[in-house]
Design an enzyme around this catalytic site. Sequence first.
Site, PDB file in Angstrom:
ATOM      1  N   ASP A 128      14.524   3.720   5.209  1.00 21.18           N
ATOM      2  CA  ASP A 128      13.813   3.002   4.137  1.00 21.18           C
ATOM      3  C   ASP A 128      14.550   2.356   3.227  1.00 21.18           C
ATOM      4  OD1 ASP A 128      11.660   4.115   5.682  1.00 21.18           O
ATOM      5  OD2 ASP A 128      10.240   4.674   4.334  1.00 21.18           O
ATOM      6  N   SER A 156       7.598   3.359  -1.638  1.00 25.03           N
ATOM      7  CA  SER A 156       8.537   4.122  -2.421  1.00 25.03           C
ATOM      8  C   SER A 156      10.044   3.755  -2.610  1.00 25.03           C
ATOM      9  CB  SER A 156       8.424   5.767  -2.444  1.00 25.03           C
ATOM     10  OG  SER A 156       9.441   6.109  -1.293  1.00 25.03           O
ATOM     11  N   ALA A 157      10.605   3.293  -1.380  1.00 22.92           N
ATOM     12  CA  ALA A 157      12.000   2.680  -1.571  1.00 22.92           C
ATOM     13  C   ALA A 157      11.759   1.356  -2.261  1.00 22.92           C
ATOM     14  CB  ALA A 157      12.492   2.588  -0.114  1.00 22.92           C
ATOM     15  N   ALA A 158      10.785   0.405  -2.201  1.00 21.97           N
ATOM     16  CA  ALA A 158      10.633  -1.012  -2.729  1.00 21.97           C
ATOM     17  C   ALA A 158      10.656  -0.747  -4.125  1.00 21.97           C
ATOM     18  CB  ALA A 158       9.576  -1.527  -1.848  1.00 21.97           C
ATOM     19  N   ALA A 183       1.439   4.615   3.271  1.00 26.17           N
ATOM     20  CA  ALA A 183       1.009   4.027   4.576  1.00 26.17           C
ATOM     21  C   ALA A 183       2.201   3.757   5.375  1.00 26.17           C
ATOM     22  CB  ALA A 183       0.288   2.702   4.158  1.00 26.17           C
ATOM     23  N   PRO A 186       0.858  -1.216  -0.085  1.00 21.49           N
ATOM     24  CA  PRO A 186       0.111  -0.090   0.103  1.00 21.49           C
ATOM     25  C   PRO A 186       0.853   1.290  -0.097  1.00 21.49           C
ATOM     26  CG  PRO A 186      -0.917  -1.442   1.649  1.00 21.49           C
ATOM     27  CD  PRO A 186       0.322  -2.113   1.111  1.00 21.49           C
TER      28      PRO A 186
HETATM   29  O1  PMV Z   1       7.939   7.043   4.648  1.00 19.86           O
HETATM   30  P1  PMV Z   1       7.624   6.261   5.925  1.00 19.86           P
HETATM   31  O2  PMV Z   1       6.259   6.319   6.502  1.00 19.86           O
HETATM   32  O3  PMV Z   1       8.246   5.066   6.038  1.00 19.86           O
HETATM   33  O4  PMV Z   1       8.444   7.046   6.977  1.00 19.86           O
HETATM   34  C1  PMV Z   1       9.759   7.198   7.128  1.00 19.86           C
HETATM   35  C2  PMV Z   1      10.332   7.398   8.438  1.00 19.86           C
HETATM   36  C3  PMV Z   1      10.583   8.635   8.748  1.00 19.86           C
HETATM   37  O5  PMV Z   1      11.531   8.804  10.056  1.00 19.86           O
HETATM   38  C4  PMV Z   1       9.464   9.504   9.362  1.00 19.86           C
HETATM   39  C5  PMV Z   1      11.452   9.559   7.790  1.00 19.86           C
HETATM   40  C6  PMV Z   1      12.866   9.180   7.738  1.00 19.86           C
HETATM   41  O6  PMV Z   1      13.128   9.594   6.578  1.00 19.86           O
HETATM   42  O7  PMV Z   1      13.364   8.507   8.273  1.00 19.86           O
END
Ligand code: PMV
Length: 309
Positions: free
Chosen positions: A145, A102-104, A97, A94
């Site tokens: 991430d 986005s990283a994946a 969420a 998802p």
């Molecule tokens: O994108 P998310 O929801 O996985 O959040 C990333 C985690 C944060 O600590 C909020 C931002 C970061 O870059 O570490």
Amino acid sequence: MEFTAPGKVILFGEHAVVYGHPAIAVPLSGLRARAWTEPTRDGAGLVIHARDLGQRLTLDGDPEHQFSVAAQAVLARVGAPEPNATVNLESAIPSAAGMGSSAATSTAVCRALAAHLGTKMSATDVSNIVFQAERVVHGTPSGIDNTVVAHEEPVWFTSGEPPRPFRSPDRCFLVLGDTGITASTGELVAGVRKRRNAEPRLYDGYFAEIGARVSDARKALEAGELKRVGKLMDTNHELLNNIGVGHPKLDELAAIVRDAGALGAKLTGKGGGGNIVALAAGVDSQTAVTQALTEAGYTAYETAFGGGT
Ligand code: PMV
């Protein structure tokens, strides 16, 4: 051939990690993004086809898009000219969420493109490239991430330092519960920054408190003290509420899973919506927690880490 990358769960330390504190994250191997390439006609150039979004991106037309940034970086790393190819991309994670979608997706694109060019990049190279792409979307990402997704193993992460693999001797059973509310990481992180600039001492105090919980959690996980880990998750959740990234729905879901026997629960990722993560005492408790969430009308995902697997 298909190339995949997992989602991720931040167990402890989100947001404070942006300010130099440590965090613990684990891969969500059951939910993945996948990418595969097909050659196209001469002169077509590189097209990234994000099939879930119905978008076709090109390096010329969308140079600032995260996938174009990632693809450009792969070409530069490999030293190859732009190929005539389509990178197809699909994801079961998802989006927006807090699950690392986005990283994946960027990671899957990088791996598929590198393979199309006849090379295989190391996890560290992929992670560094995806970090560049994450900056386009999230502004000032900590790097957690891209690290956990590209390496696909539990990590103890501090920004600017090499990630350290993290081992828990006991199997830890997790349940994620989705509020169904999406939120932007960039906006949430920028909001925290604004409030921190207005009240630096207060916020740096909150971040230090979170950082201390992350260190305690590591010791508790390594010692197999899962009840203590659960309590630390509850405290981390309250501290995240204090820095303004909570949401009433997240509190509601946390209450549901605690009533169902979870050892602890907290929001995971950016907050403002997205998911909670709950720690269950074992596989039966994991099933009970999942059932409580689904009976209340929410989507739940199960995952586990540690215990020698
Ligand atoms: O994108 P998310 O929801 O996985 O959040 C990333 C985690 C944060 O600590 C909020 C931002 C970061 O870059 O570490």
